[in-house]
Enzyme design. Structure first.
Site, short mmCIF file in Angstrom:
data_model
loop_
_atom_site.label_atom_id
_atom_site.label_comp_id
_atom_site.label_asym_id
_atom_site.label_seq_id
_atom_site.Cartn_x
_atom_site.Cartn_y
_atom_site.Cartn_z
N HIS A 171 -1.57 -7.70 2.59
CA HIS A 171 -1.69 -8.19 3.97
C HIS A 171 -2.90 -7.66 4.72
O HIS A 171 -3.15 -8.06 5.85
CB HIS A 171 -0.39 -7.93 4.76
N ASN B 111 -8.62 3.80 8.15
CA ASN B 111 -8.16 2.61 8.87
C ASN B 111 -8.46 2.66 10.36
O ASN B 111 -8.59 1.63 11.01
CB ASN B 111 -6.66 2.41 8.64
N GLY C 278 0.81 -1.22 0.00
CA GLY C 278 0.00 0.00 0.00
C GLY C 278 0.84 1.26 0.00
O GLY C 278 0.54 2.23 -0.72
N THR C 279 1.89 1.27 0.79
CA THR C 279 2.72 2.47 0.90
C THR C 279 3.36 2.81 -0.44
O THR C 279 3.32 3.96 -0.89
CB THR C 279 3.81 2.25 1.97
N CYS D 58 2.48 7.78 20.36
CA CYS D 58 3.49 8.17 21.34
C CYS D 58 4.30 9.35 20.84
O CYS D 58 4.81 9.34 19.74
CB CYS D 58 4.47 7.03 21.54
C1 LIG Z 1 -2.01 -0.58 5.97
C2 LIG Z 1 -2.35 0.64 5.20
C3 LIG Z 1 -1.45 1.20 4.28
C4 LIG Z 1 -0.05 0.66 4.08
O1 LIG Z 1 -0.03 -0.54 3.37
P1 LIG Z 1 1.32 -1.44 3.44
O2 LIG Z 1 1.04 -2.56 2.50
O3 LIG Z 1 1.44 -1.88 4.87
O4 LIG Z 1 2.43 -0.57 3.01
C5 LIG Z 1 -1.83 2.31 3.57
N1 LIG Z 1 -3.05 2.85 3.74
C6 LIG Z 1 -3.96 2.34 4.60
C7 LIG Z 1 -5.29 2.97 4.72
C8 LIG Z 1 -3.64 1.23 5.36
O5 LIG Z 1 -4.51 0.75 6.24
#
Ligand SMILES: *Cc1c(COP(=O)(O)O)cnc(C)c1O
Length: 399
Positions: free
Chosen positions: A202, A152, A72-73, A326
């Site tokens: 994931h 999220n 996602g990143t 934190c």
């Molecule tokens: C988990 C998440 C990401 C990051 O995804 P990764 O695969 O962990 O890099 C980006 N955006 C949202 C909304 C997420 O929940």
């Protein structure tokens, strides 16, 4: 001690069918899809199948609109950076105050280092986007709008199809971080104006380190990772073939189970929420109670500090997360809660495929006593504060 896992927005357990699908790609099917020989060709065919499985899940018109990434990143970064490159005459970004750090940190960096103007659209107390501010920010100077499909932390859903239509009126590209939405809600990209969409393996019972970026055909795209010709020149680097076939299978399973799973987790979530709200005074739901993901409950508890509850729940084998972040030893609410002007600590319970009624029963059995203990005058002993902030629970701000 049996672990009750209620942190599925942070990550999910890989589905056993996904693991089975991946295993041969660590052994017999080790070929490089770019190779000329048959070992490569058969793996290439499996990558193609996975692409069509992801295409089906998001309702894309063409399979070549799916680019595999590391998650996602990376997808979020690739979308935003590409837009700035392919629209050199536009140097503004529109985003929201409650995006994932994958978007917000990049935007802050671009603002600082490249003089990009970032419009951060606020949300109201329920986490709903300020549509008037959104309309004002949209001008022909905007290269890209990046607004998440669902948050999220709170599960609040944004009206991305409408937001995309508005973005089109000023010729801006529209990207959505749909990492929490894909596999949970039906998505039919071909009937929207969304140009780009991020998803992650994931978060949908697939492996970590694999994801995809949807780029609509006809939308100019500039690759983030430069190198070889993989992914039709849009993402260089030898393909993560086990991850890709795993994501493909995860997508197929998500499509198959989505409807039943949404109904099932919604009823578990609602039972947990009703139970807590009924038995614990001064507790309430954070986020939009109606427009939100079926699996997510973010509950605020008055007069309780930071992540005290997730910490104590962790000790009895219940994994959930707190809405605090934190900063140098003190507990501050996450950027999402701050944007919502939420004055209380919250606890996020996020359900998934592997949860059942017993998990809800277990939480309802222990939470009231924990809250009572934490709220009692002078009852929070030094021991309760160990091992210190943010240990024993994940922070919702980063997942
Ligand atoms: C988990 C998440 C990401 C990051 O995804 P990764 O695969 O962990 O890099 C980006 N955006 C949202 C909304 C997420 O929940």
């Amino acid at each position: 001690m049996r672990t009750v896992y209620l942190d599925n927005n942070a990550t999910t357990r890989v589905d056993p069918d996904v693991v089975r699908t991946m295993l041969p790609f660590f052994s017999d099917q080790f070929g490089n899809p770019s190779s000329m020989h048959s070992l490569g060709a058969s793996v290439g065919a499996s990558v193609g199948k996975a692409r069509r499985q992801v295409q089906a899940l998001i309702g894309a018109e063409f399979d070549d609109e799916v680019i595999f990434t590391s998650g996602g990143t990376e997808s979020d970064n690739a979308a935003i950076l590409s837009a700035l490159e392919v629209m050199p005459n536009r140097a503004e970004i529109v985003t929201s105050a409650v995006e994932h750090p994958a978007v917000l940190t990049l935007c802050a960096h671009l603002e600082r280092t490249r003089g990009v103007k970032v419009h951060t659209i606020p949300v109201d107390r329920r986490g709903r986007l300020d549509l008037d501010a959104y309309r004002v920010a949209l001008t022909p100077k905007v290269a890209i709008v990046s607004i998440m499909w669902a948050n999220n932390e709170t599960g609040t859903i944004f009206p991305v199809a409408e937001l995309a239509d508005l973005a089109k009126e000023v010729g801006a590209l529209f990207h959505t971080d749909a990492v929490q939405t894909v596999g949970r809600l039906p998505i039919e990209l071909k009937s929207t104006a969304i140009d780009m969409l991020s998803l992650s393996g994931h978060k949908l019972y697939g492996p970590k380190g694999i994801g995809a970026l949807y780029v609509r055909r006809g939308v100019a795209f500039c690759s983030l990772i430069k190198g070889g010709h993989q992914e039709r020149d849009r993402r260089a680097g030898t393909e993560n073939t086990p991850g890709i076939v795993g994501l493909g299978m995860a997508a197929e399973l998500a499509l198959k189970f989505m409807e039943d799973e949404a109904t099932r987790v919604r009823s578990l979530r609602d039972r947990l929420e009703d139970g807590i709200l009924q038995h614990i005074p001064n507790s309430f739901v954070a986020g939009d109670p109606l427009e939100r993901l079926p699996n997510t409950a973010n509950i605020a508890f008055q007069d309780i500090e930071g992540d005290a509850i997730p910490l104590l729940l962790g000790r009895v084998g219940i994994a959930c997360s707190s809405g605090s972040a934190c900063t140098s030893g003190s507990l501050e609410p996450s950027h999402v809660l701050r944007a919502m002007k939420m004055p209380y600590a919250t606890v996020r319970f996020s359900f998934g495929r592997q949860n059942g009624e017993a998990d809800v029963d277990r939480v309802l059995e222990v939470v009231p006593a924990i809250v009572e203990r934490l709220r009692g005058p002078g009852r929070r002993s030094a021991e309760d504060r160990q091992p210190g902030p943010c240990l024993g629970s994940t922070r919702t701000g980063s997942s």
